[in-house]
Write an enzyme that holds these catalytic residues in place. Structure first.
Site, short mmCIF file in Angstrom:
data_model
loop_
_atom_site.label_atom_id
_atom_site.label_comp_id
_atom_site.label_asym_id
_atom_site.label_seq_id
_atom_site.Cartn_x
_atom_site.Cartn_y
_atom_site.Cartn_z
CB SER A 193 -0.88 -0.01 1.25
OG SER A 193 -1.40 1.30 1.49
CE LYS A 235 -7.37 -4.12 -2.34
NZ LYS A 235 -8.07 -3.23 -1.42
CE1 TYR A 294 -6.89 3.64 -1.10
CE2 TYR A 294 -5.24 3.64 0.63
CZ TYR A 294 -6.41 3.15 0.09
OH TYR A 294 -7.10 2.17 0.75
CB THR A 328 -7.29 1.26 -4.06
OG1 THR A 328 -6.41 0.16 -3.86
CG2 THR A 328 -8.54 1.04 -3.22
CG HIS A 364 -11.19 -0.88 1.05
ND1 HIS A 364 -10.61 -0.15 0.05
CD2 HIS A 364 -10.39 -0.68 2.13
CE1 HIS A 364 -9.54 0.47 0.49
NE2 HIS A 364 -9.37 0.15 1.76
C1 FNR Z 1 -6.92 -2.36 4.26
N1 FNR Z 1 -7.22 -2.32 2.90
C2 FNR Z 1 -6.53 -1.46 2.08
N2 FNR Z 1 -6.74 -1.50 0.72
C3 FNR Z 1 -6.03 -0.72 -0.10
O1 FNR Z 1 -6.22 -0.79 -1.32
N3 FNR Z 1 -5.08 0.14 0.40
C4 FNR Z 1 -4.83 0.25 1.74
O2 FNR Z 1 -3.97 1.01 2.16
C5 FNR Z 1 -5.60 -0.56 2.62
N4 FNR Z 1 -5.41 -0.49 3.97
C6 FNR Z 1 -6.02 -1.40 4.80
C7 FNR Z 1 -5.73 -1.42 6.16
C8 FNR Z 1 -6.26 -2.41 6.98
C9 FNR Z 1 -5.90 -2.45 8.45
C10 FNR Z 1 -7.11 -3.38 6.43
C11 FNR Z 1 -7.69 -4.50 7.28
C12 FNR Z 1 -7.45 -3.35 5.10
C13 FNR Z 1 -8.15 -3.31 2.32
C14 FNR Z 1 -7.41 -4.59 1.97
O3 FNR Z 1 -6.52 -4.40 0.91
C15 FNR Z 1 -8.39 -5.70 1.55
O4 FNR Z 1 -9.20 -5.23 0.49
C16 FNR Z 1 -9.29 -6.19 2.68
O5 FNR Z 1 -8.63 -6.15 3.91
C17 FNR Z 1 -9.74 -7.62 2.37
O6 FNR Z 1 -10.61 -8.10 3.35
P1 FNR Z 1 -10.12 -9.01 4.59
O7 FNR Z 1 -9.16 -10.04 4.08
O8 FNR Z 1 -9.49 -8.07 5.56
O9 FNR Z 1 -11.40 -9.56 5.10
#
Ligand code: FNR
Length: 388
Positions: free
Chosen positions: A137, A238, A161, A187, A262
């Protein structure tokens, strides 16, 4: 689920590309005190303060999307076949031309530095050590060059982002290319930062005031086409959650479709990721690889995704759990257990490799759990701190 026509969809979905067969070795399990995934979750909960725990497990507003992610997976049962020689099982795959030990990518997670020493570097090193893909990320320390140095051999992808104008985006893409990232990911489900009430209620305001956030809200398909035209790097979107947007993505040159809500952290009252997958698979029609994430916490979840036509499964919160429990070794251990679960599931389905798996192994079934972030772990105890 039958009413939603999902049986017919699953039955017709076939994995498009034959996947590479690799020598079938039993996984070499590291020496570890953790034998089950829920033991890692308990350890992570013990080590994390309440704010960081809520940041990880929480979602947007009512957290309905979070629960639907689990509900969608729990509403699918398996149709196993028997009396096939399953003494040799190959759970490996290939992605972007690279061999992977499991069809898994560590999903991009921002802010790992709040609870994991080395943050994104530890996650990337775990991916490299175990042999799966890693997506960094843009809001995770120590930054893209340092992570590339930490895990030079990993299949690394970079997620951005958009917090600046076209020149700023191009500069980030150039840095990702120079640092050897294999793909660039935008994303696109974060036009606004959602209202995460677990954080807000504690006045734990995380990302509302990030400079340049308005650029993310202004993004449109022209930006995607511009980026694709300018850079040779494979482009991933994404946060695709409809067949319509999957088709538009392909029309605008996107190389890989990443199905995601997400993890229920953005739009509340969305569909469960696994409920979204069939229409995306049908729309993409084998023209691009598909990544999916959202509630995939168990080996059986990974098998369901691949049977329904996904190529790679993203792990978000479980990645945080492994790192919080025991850093890089904790995450590697988590992946080892997931691999054991995947291999056991494949063998009990009568399947020896991914190309033998298809939608005929899936069947709609009533969920036995009402749906919760940690619903896949019924053996968690509530002795010391609340998990809910
Ligand atoms: C995320 N996710 C996320 N997605 C993204 O594109 N950029 C990011 O910086 C973040 N940051 C982030 C922080 C935390 C603490 C979490 C839990 C999630 C979303 C992540 O990429 C993913 O889409 C989800 O976490 C998938 O679902 P599960 O496996 O957590 O249920």
């Amino acid at each position: 689920m039958a009413a939603r026509g999902i049986v017919a969809i699953y039955a017709t979905i076939r994995v498009q590309e034959p996947r590479a067969h690799q020598p079938c070795d039993e996984a070499t399990m590291t020496v570890s005190p953790f034998l089950t995934l829920h033991e890692l979750i308990k350890k992570a909960r013990q080590k994390l303060n309440h704010d960081n725990w809520d940041y990880i497990v929480g979602g947007a507003e009512t957290e309905t999307t979070v629960r639907r992610n689990r509900l969608a997976l729990d509403s699918i049962a398996f149709r196993p076949r028997v009396l096939r020689d399953v003494s040799r099982i190959d759970a490996s795959t290939k992605f972007l031309g690279r061999p992977l030990r499991l069809p898994v990518v560590l999903a991009p997670v921002g802010g790992l530095e709040h609870f994991a020493t080395e943050a994104g570097g530890a996650a990337a090193k775990a991916a490299e050590e175990f042999g799966i893909a890693h997506m960094l990320s843009s809001v995770c320390l120590p930054g893209l060059e340092a992570v590339a140095q930490a895990a030079p051999e990993a299949l690394r992808m970079y997620q951005l982002y958009v917090h600046g104008d076209a020149g700023w985006v191009d500069a980030m893409a150039e840095r990702a290319l120079a640092a050897g990232y294999a793909a660039f990911c935008l994303t696109v489900d974060t036009a606004f930062y959602s209202r995460r009430e677990r954080d807000l209620a504690k006045r734990n305001i995380r990302r509302d005031n990030v400079p340049g956030r308005e650029f993310q809200a202004r993004l449109d398909w022209n930006d995607v086409a511009r980026l694709k035209a300018k850079f040779a790097l494979p482009l991933i979107l994404k946060g695709v959650a409809t067949a319509e947007d999957a088709k538009l993505a392909l029309e605008h040159g996107v190389d890989i479709i990443y199905v995601s809500n997400h993890g229920g952290r953005q739009l509340d009252h969305g569909r469960g990721a696994m409920d979204i997958l069939p229409e995306i698979v049908a729309a993409v029609g084998g023209r691009a690889p598909i990544i999916i994430d959202g509630g995939f916490n168990r080996g059986t979840d990974i098998v369901k995704a691949l049977a329904a036509g996904a190529d790679l499964v993203g792990i978000g919160r479980m990645q945080c759990v492994g790192l919080a429990a025991d850093g890089q070794p904790g995450l590697v251990r988590l992946l080892e257990i997931l691999e054991q679960e995947v291999r056991t599931c494949l063998g009990l389905l009568g399947v020896t490799c991914w190309s033998e798996l298809d939608g005929s192994y899936l069947h709609p079934a009533p969920a036995v759990d009402p749906g919760h972030t940690l619903g896949a772990f019924p053996l968690l105890t509530l002795e010391e701190k609340s998990f809910y």
